[in-house]
Design an enzyme around this catalytic site. Structure first.
Site, mmCIF file in Angstrom:
data_model
loop_
_atom_site.group_PDB
_atom_site.id
_atom_site.type_symbol
_atom_site.label_atom_id
_atom_site.label_comp_id
_atom_site.label_asym_id
_atom_site.label_seq_id
_atom_site.Cartn_x
_atom_site.Cartn_y
_atom_site.Cartn_z
ATOM 1 N N ASP B 308 24.384 -14.165 5.900
ATOM 2 C CA ASP B 308 23.596 -12.962 5.915
ATOM 3 C C ASP B 308 22.262 -13.280 5.248
ATOM 4 O O ASP B 308 22.229 -13.973 4.243
ATOM 5 C CB ASP B 308 24.353 -11.900 5.095
ATOM 6 C CG ASP B 308 24.024 -10.536 5.590
ATOM 7 O OD1 ASP B 308 23.591 -10.426 6.745
ATOM 8 O OD2 ASP B 308 24.188 -9.587 4.812
ATOM 9 N N GLU B 349 9.189 -3.608 -4.876
ATOM 10 C CA GLU B 349 7.925 -3.987 -4.258
ATOM 11 C C GLU B 349 6.775 -3.754 -5.239
ATOM 12 O O GLU B 349 5.912 -4.607 -5.419
ATOM 13 C CB GLU B 349 7.667 -3.177 -2.981
ATOM 14 C CG GLU B 349 8.514 -3.575 -1.804
ATOM 15 C CD GLU B 349 9.887 -2.897 -1.815
ATOM 16 O OE1 GLU B 349 10.150 -2.105 -2.756
ATOM 17 O OE2 GLU B 349 10.697 -3.168 -0.907
ATOM 18 N N ARG B 383 4.840 8.198 2.549
ATOM 19 C CA ARG B 383 5.000 6.748 2.672
ATOM 20 C C ARG B 383 3.884 6.008 1.934
ATOM 21 O O ARG B 383 3.387 4.993 2.385
ATOM 22 C CB ARG B 383 5.082 6.335 4.144
ATOM 23 C CG ARG B 383 6.336 6.900 4.790
ATOM 24 C CD ARG B 383 6.400 6.646 6.275
ATOM 25 N NE ARG B 383 6.471 5.233 6.581
ATOM 26 C CZ ARG B 383 5.808 4.674 7.588
ATOM 27 N NH1 ARG B 383 4.998 5.395 8.343
ATOM 28 N NH2 ARG B 383 5.921 3.395 7.836
ATOM 29 N N LEU B 384 3.473 6.571 0.816
ATOM 30 C CA LEU B 384 2.531 5.851 -0.039
ATOM 31 C C LEU B 384 2.756 6.276 -1.484
ATOM 32 O O LEU B 384 3.410 7.269 -1.756
ATOM 33 C CB LEU B 384 1.085 6.078 0.406
ATOM 34 C CG LEU B 384 0.572 7.501 0.643
ATOM 35 C CD1 LEU B 384 0.216 8.201 -0.649
ATOM 36 C CD2 LEU B 384 -0.642 7.434 1.554
ATOM 37 N N SER B 385 2.218 5.490 -2.403
ATOM 38 C CA SER B 385 2.331 5.840 -3.819
ATOM 39 C C SER B 385 1.062 5.358 -4.510
ATOM 40 O O SER B 385 0.233 4.677 -3.911
ATOM 41 C CB SER B 385 3.560 5.158 -4.434
ATOM 42 O OG SER B 385 3.382 3.766 -4.404
ATOM 43 N N LYS B 396 -1.578 2.912 -2.484
ATOM 44 C CA LYS B 396 -1.118 1.789 -1.655
ATOM 45 C C LYS B 396 0.034 2.318 -0.801
ATOM 46 O O LYS B 396 0.727 3.275 -1.194
ATOM 47 C CB LYS B 396 -0.629 0.623 -2.525
ATOM 48 C CG LYS B 396 0.630 0.921 -3.331
ATOM 49 C CD LYS B 396 1.201 -0.323 -3.918
ATOM 50 C CE LYS B 396 2.684 -0.179 -4.240
ATOM 51 N NZ LYS B 396 3.033 0.959 -5.088
ATOM 52 N N ASP B 520 30.421 -6.392 7.782
ATOM 53 C CA ASP B 520 30.690 -7.813 7.983
ATOM 54 C C ASP B 520 32.172 -8.072 8.237
ATOM 55 O O ASP B 520 32.549 -9.160 8.663
ATOM 56 C CB ASP B 520 30.280 -8.628 6.744
ATOM 57 C CG ASP B 520 28.777 -8.691 6.574
ATOM 58 O OD1 ASP B 520 28.075 -8.654 7.595
ATOM 59 O OD2 ASP B 520 28.313 -8.772 5.420
#
Lengths: 569, 677
Positions: B308, B349, B383-385, B396, B520
């Site tokens: 994986d 991230e 979808r930003l911070s 960003k 799996d």
């Protein structure tokens, strides 16, 4: 040892090396049902056979059906041949008026020819009518050889195919083998032999007046036709008692070369056929290399021992310059006699052009040990191939463990079942050779057989059972084998050596065939390189040596030391 | 690169040796020995020689000789059983440690899993599959199971040896718990998934003790070969009596038995089971639990290994790898903006951007104490911070989201950079200060350091590595190239994985698979060797035939090595054992026929004393078993060389060495004996 001697040996090996690849390729085409240049002529005949016999050539057989067909065929062949020998006195083509063959000799001879052994407890010209020779023995020379090749093909297909139970069709394989391979080759070879002076006649004998004015009867007959298949089919049964040492059966150096070639050409070619049929020519070459290396080594050893001669003879003031010439024909050199001895025993042929019993102890040890190594160097037609594949399986097993992988050969995993059967197969030879020799050496009925006392007499018994169990058929000479005791016991040894080996071998084919054929991965041990060749050689030598060392120590080995100590019997 | 196994109990431990010696005598019982054909046959003929020695004592035969041979034959058998006992003994010490985890005898069963107030106290042995139990702070988890409710930190050191507690919670991929581990804080409700006596720890104990050890397929095949060789030697030796009778030689039965025992493969026969037990033991020391020896052996055959991507090949989180200033912004401007936009971002991230800017670019985190700062957290809608620092907006986020809040169209070099990152399989993150676009942060999956070497090692072993990922082909190809895997399977669904494995298996390949998630499980079950991570789900752990307690995805390398090592050790010792026979023939045959054929002394190449030659060979044959016990336990060294190179090496050491060693060994023993007689 002379340069010319080595040259003779080298020329023969070169001839085999040149002819085996095209022969192997041709056989691969024939046995895979592809067209060859012979098909326009032979295909109608082949089809007629199938129509008459009611066989569907496209229908494959699994290992059981294939084996049963083979056993049935061999059993009927045995019955027919036995009956023919017993009844030859009242049958045609008996110009010498020979009587019926005794029951034990008929049993021994029938078994001998059905098992492709051609052990001869009889002298051909004084025992067998022309009909027995031609319609009985020669027919078996063809079909027993074809049976061997057919079985090798079945095993080959087990490795060639993935997840299939179909090993081919026994009847088709035997038919094609006789029709496309053995018959055409035999016809060509017989004609060549006739040109070179081998008789081919239905007359019983020629009466001639010698230079001294004496009347001499020269036995003759259809020699050339029997001679060709005798060598090509690794049969070895001679027309005459002294086999290819007889001036009519092997008149000159040319016939000698052709015959030596014919002894080993097909077994070598079949190894290459194997490679082609499993889809990797290198695999066939590797097996052929194993055969070639050991056969050359044996030839060299025999030549060395024979050229060295006998120190006791030398001490008595007799000229021994060419080496030990006792039992050899002066028209053949020491080198070509040594070569023949190694080839005929390596190939399970059994014809001789010199008397092996008259070899020096170590020179005689070579043919004896060649038989005991399992008749795979290069072995009989077909039987040599399936024999060496069994050795290859044993080899990859040990090698596979040593590289840390479940062993596999040609993409097929080798497991407990295959090992069990392989072990069963290789057990046959020591049981039949050592067991029966021990019986014969300790019983009075056996002990009267050998002409000689001391280790040489014992070696004569050991050789006889080795030859029978190995389906070789050559005789060490010196053993009076035409007694009920030896005829029956040797007959049983021949049966064991053939069928008790074949059945587990075919069961291996049956176990291998349905397995997935894995494509080679990086971690797989390659079975086409020099390392594998060396390893198979090692396994063959070690297995043979471990089984037969004590037996050989009591015969040729101790005889050798005694000879050098000046001790005789 | 290859991890070293922790050391187990040493061979020099006197107490253990004494215990093993005692066990070795118990194991002489023919009923247990029958499992091992070679040693069983040895024992039978030893009893026979013992009887002969006793008879000789009364009839005035060569009793001293027979007694000596008998004694050394008994030692041969004893050394073989001793080897097995030593191997088992090492496991027993581990088993004792594991048993301690089962001392707690009661569990808190919940008749109604919804109602935690009603608790029944029952013995752990009474727990059935499907029962629910409550485990609270300080409790040992009574059995293997799946958390259905709650979250707890669990100390799993009993099985993993790792003392740092791990978090286990209901749902997701970390819901499995193991019996014998301890809850350190909070509580959980666990549904029991293992029947009594079938738990992980039970299996582990059975494994290390070798109690229920099944012979592996290759071991069975080897047993057949060894039994076959033994039979061949029965024929070769028994027939000597008849063969020798030709010349009137009478051979001593004791001598024949001595010859027989030295010829049959007692060395490998005696060490065979020790090798198997030691192999499993080594596996346990690498913190891998296998359900069977068969699986370990299969691991040595694996051709293809499926891994994986996430968490195995890469760290699993995308990290900043590059800053690309665009539209005339300076790199420093971009770096500052990215830093300020990420300071409060606790996602991996975000943290990676801070780390990247401070470590790689070299900016230090600005002092925010005196400034008014408002953090804007990431939401799925925006979808930003980012953050507002004294009315300046630092943001960003996803490229299209950012483009909505800035003025004007994106500059050409910006779109170029975004395209380039996407093509390389990365994720572009746009950065803006106010309404001005400054550039892009290149986020990418970072391949674990050293993983490439591990794959190179696997390749050297002949194993093809295949990466499985849900990423698109472009991303997958980029990471596959960087990690050095041989192949990859992109956008993989559980069905895709299954089909990939089936296809490889149809081609005759053996497939190994390493996974942890519930999705799996089918692939783990289909694979020939499935390794589940201890941190994974119960479903994955049950589908697999091995569980890695360290949850290290490339553990398969060690497992493969152990599997191969077991086979190699067997193969090497078999070769050694057979190669030994040559010298034994040369030692015994000349003496065997000395009365009839004194000429055969020419074969006595070792120059042995005819009186002691036979006993020397027997002594050597017995001692070599003891001498090789350490090798059997440690295993033959495995090197990731090609198969041919490996074979050449082992043939040289164990084949050639096996031929030479006994010539020297027997001569030495014989010379030593000469000092006493």
């Amino acid at each position: 040892m002379t340069f010319v001697g080595w040259l003779q040996i080298a020329i023969l090996f070169a001839l085999v090396a040149l002819s085996a690849p095209p022969l192997g390729a041709f056989m691969a085409r024939v046995f895979q049902g592809e067209r060859t240049f012979l098909h326009p002529v032979l295909l109608p005949i082949e089809r007629t056979f199938y129509r008459v016999a009611g066989i569907d050539p496209a229908k494959g057989q699994d290992w059981r059906a294939y084996t049963i067909a083979m056993l049935l065929f061999s059993f009927i062949a045995f019955l027919v041949l036995y009956a023919m020998l017993r009844l030859q006195a009242v049958m045609p083509l008996n110009p010498a008026g020979l009587g019926p063959v005794s029951p034990d000799l008929a049993f021994n001879t029938a078994v001998s020819f059905v098992t492709n052994t051609n052990w001869q407890s009889y002298g051909g010209e004084t025992t067998m009518s022309h009909l027995s020779q031609m319609a009985g023995l020669t027919v078996q020379n063809f079909v027993s050889a074809a049976v061997g090749i057919a079985l090798a093909l079945a095993l080959t297909r087990a490795f060639a195919k993935s997840q299939s139970r179909d090993l081919g069709n026994f009847w088709v394989d035997v038919t094609r083998c006789v029709l496309y391979v053995l018959l055409p080759l035999s016809i060509v070879m017989a004609l060549a032999l006739v040109l070179l002076g081998v008789p081919q006649t239905l007359l019983a004998a020629a009466k001639v007046t010698t230079l001294e004015g004496a009347e001499q009867t020269l036995a003759m007959g259809p020699v050339a036709s029997q001679l060709a298949i005798k060598q090509l089919g690794t049969n070895g049964g001679g027309f005459f008692n002294v086999n290819s040492a007889h001036p009519f059966e092997n008149p000159n150096a040319w016939t000698n070369i052709i015959q030596t070639w014919a002894i080993i050409a097909l077994p070598f070619a079949l190894a290459l056929t194997f490679g082609r049929m499993v889809g990797d020519k290198r695999q066939g070459l590797a097996l052929a290399a194993v055969m070639a290396v050991l056969l050359s080594a044996a030839t060299g050893a025999a030549y060395w021992a024979e050229a060295a001669g006998n120190p006791i003879v030398a001490a008595s003031g007799i000229e021994t310059a060419p080496g030990n010439m006792e039992g050899k024909e002066v028209r053949f050199s020491v080198a070509s006699s040594a070569l023949w001895a190694a080839a005929t025993t390596g190939a399970s042929n059994g014809s001789v052009n010199a008397m092996h019993a008259s070899f020096t102890p170590l020179g005689g040890l070579v043919p004896l040990f060649m038989i005991q190594l399992g008749e795979v160097l290069p072995g009989g037609v077909g039987s040599g191939l399936y024999g060496i594949v069994i050795f290859a399986i044993l080899t990859v097993f040990v090698a596979g463990l040593m590289v840390g992988r479940t062993p596999e050969y040609l993409g097929k995993k080798i497991g407990a079942k295959e090992m069990k059967l392989a072990v069963l197969a290789i057990l046959i030879l020591p049981v039949a050779i050592l067991g029966f020799t021990a019986i014969a050496a300790s019983l009075d009925v056996g002990r009267v057989g050998p002409v000689n006392a001391g280790p040489h007499g014992y070696a004569e018994i050991l050789y006889a059972f080795s030859s029978a169990a190995g389906n070789n058929g050559s005789a060490f000479a010196g053993l009076t084998a035409n007694t009920p005791f030896y005829n029956v016991l040797l007959g049983i040894a021949m049966l064991l050596g053939r069928f008790a080996y074949i059945i587990p071998m075919m069961a291996i084919a049956g176990a291998i065939a349905p397995k997935i054929k894995a494509s080679p991965a990086a971690g797989t041990f390659p079975t086409h390189g020099g390392l594998f060749v060396g390893l198979v050689i090692g396994v063959i030598i070690i297995m043979g040596g471990l089984q037969f060392f004590p037996a050989l120590a009591l015969g040729p080995i101790v005889e050798h030391f005694m000879m050098h100590a000046g001790k005789t019997f | 690169m290859i991890a070293k196994a922790p050391k187990s109990a040493s061979l020099s431990d006197a107490g253990m040796i004494a215990r093993a010696a005692r066990d070795a005598v118990v194991k002489l019982d023919p009923r247990t020995l029958a499992r091992n054909p070679v040693i069983f046959v040895t024992e039978v003929v030893t009893i026979f020689v013992t009887i002969i020695a006793l008879r000789d004592l009364f009839t005035g035969g060569p009793a001293w000789f027979s007694a000596q041979v008998a004694a050394w034959l008994w030692f041969t058998v004893l050394f073989a059983t001793f080897a097995e006992s030593v191997a088992e003994g090492r496991g027993k010490a581990q088993a004792a440690a594991l048993r301690k985890t089962r001392t707690q005898t009661t569990a808190k069963r919940l008749p109604d899993p919804k109602n935690r107030s009603r608790v029944e106290k029952v013995g752990t042995g009474e727990l059935q599959v499907g029962d629910h139990v409550l485990v609270e702070t300080g409790d040992l988890i009574p059995s293997d199971g799946e958390i259905v409710e709650g979250l707890a930190s669990v100390n799993e050191s009993a099985i993993t040896g790792e003392s740092a507690p791990v978090i286990r919670e209901a749902g997701g991929d970390r819901s499995a718990v193991t019996g014998g581990t301890q809850v350190i804080s909070d509580w959980i409700v666990v549904r029991v998934t293992a029947a009594p006596g079938q738990t992980f720890i039970d299996r582990m104990i059975a494994l290390v003790e070798g109690a229920r050890r099944q012979k592996t397929p290759n071991e069975i095949a080897l047993d057949v070969l060894l039994a076959g060789l033994t039979l061949i030697f029965v024929v070769a030796v028994v027939t000597i009596v008849g063969l020798a009778s030709w010349s009137g030689a009478v051979v001593s039965v004791t001598t024949l038995v001595a010859l027989f025992v030295t010829l049959i493969p007692t060395t490998i026969g005696g060490l065979l089971s020790a090798i198997g037990i030691a192999g499993m033991d080594r596996l346990v020391r690498f913190n891998v639990i296998a359900t069977s020896g068969r699986a370990v052996e299969a691991a040595g055959d694996v051709d293809t290994l499926l891994l994986d991507k996430t968490g195995t090949i890469t760290f699993g989180n995308r990290m900043a790898d590059e800053l690309i200033a665009t539209g005339g912004a300076t790199p420093r401007e971009l770096a500052e903006a990215a830093l300020l936009a990420s300071l409060a971002d606790q996602t991996p991230e975000g943290r990676s951007i801070v780390e990247f800017v401070t470590d790689k670019v070299g900016l230090s985190a600005p002092d925010m104490a005196n400034r008014s700062v408002t953090f804007v957290p990431f939401t799925a809608q925006t979808r930003l911070s980012g953050s507002d620092v004294e009315d300046v907006r630092y943001r960003k986020g996803a490229v299209d989201s950012l483009l909505k809040i800035v003025t004007g169209a994106a500059p050409a070099d910006f779109t170029d950079a975004v395209d380039r990152i996407a093509r390389a399989g990365g994720t572009p993150l746009a950065v803006a200060k106010g309404d001005r676009l400054l550039g892009v942060v290149h986020l990418k999956d970072i391949v674990k350091p050293g993983i490439k070497d591990r794959f190179a090692a696997l390749r050297a072993m002949g194993i093809k590595t295949v990466m499985i990922t849900g990423d698109n082909r472009i991303t997958a190809a980029a990471i596959a190239g960087e990690a050095g895997v041989d192949d990859f399977l992109a956008e993989a669904t559980p069905e895709d994985k299954l089909n990939y494995i089936r296809k490889a298996q149809a081609g005759g390949q053996l497939v190994g698979m390493c996974g942890d998630g519930t999705n799996d499980a089918p692939a783990l079950a289909q694979a020939d060797v499935g390794i589940a991570l201890q941190s994974g789900t119960q479903a994955a752990r049950e589908a697999a035939n091995m569980v890695d307690l360290d949850s290290s995805p490339t553990k398969l390398i060690e497992v493969v090595e152990i599997g191969k090592q077991m086979l190699m050790t067997r193969g090497a010792l078999t070769t050694f054992s057979i190669a030994n026979d040559l010298a034994k023939y040369f030692a015994i045959i000349p003496v065997l026929f000395i009365a009839t054929y004194p000429e055969l002394q020419a074969l006595n190449v070792m120059g042995l004393n005819p009186d002691t030659a036979i006993i020397s060979a027997v002594i050597f044959n017995a001692l070599i078993i003891v001498a090789l016990i350490p090798l059997a336990l440690a295993g033959v060294t495995y090197r990731p060389l090609g198969a041919a190179a490996l074979l050449r090496r082992n043939l040289l050491i164990y084949g050639l060495g096996g031929i030479v060693a006994p010539f020297i060994g027997i001569k030495v023993v014989d010379s030593l004996l000469a000092l006493f007689v």
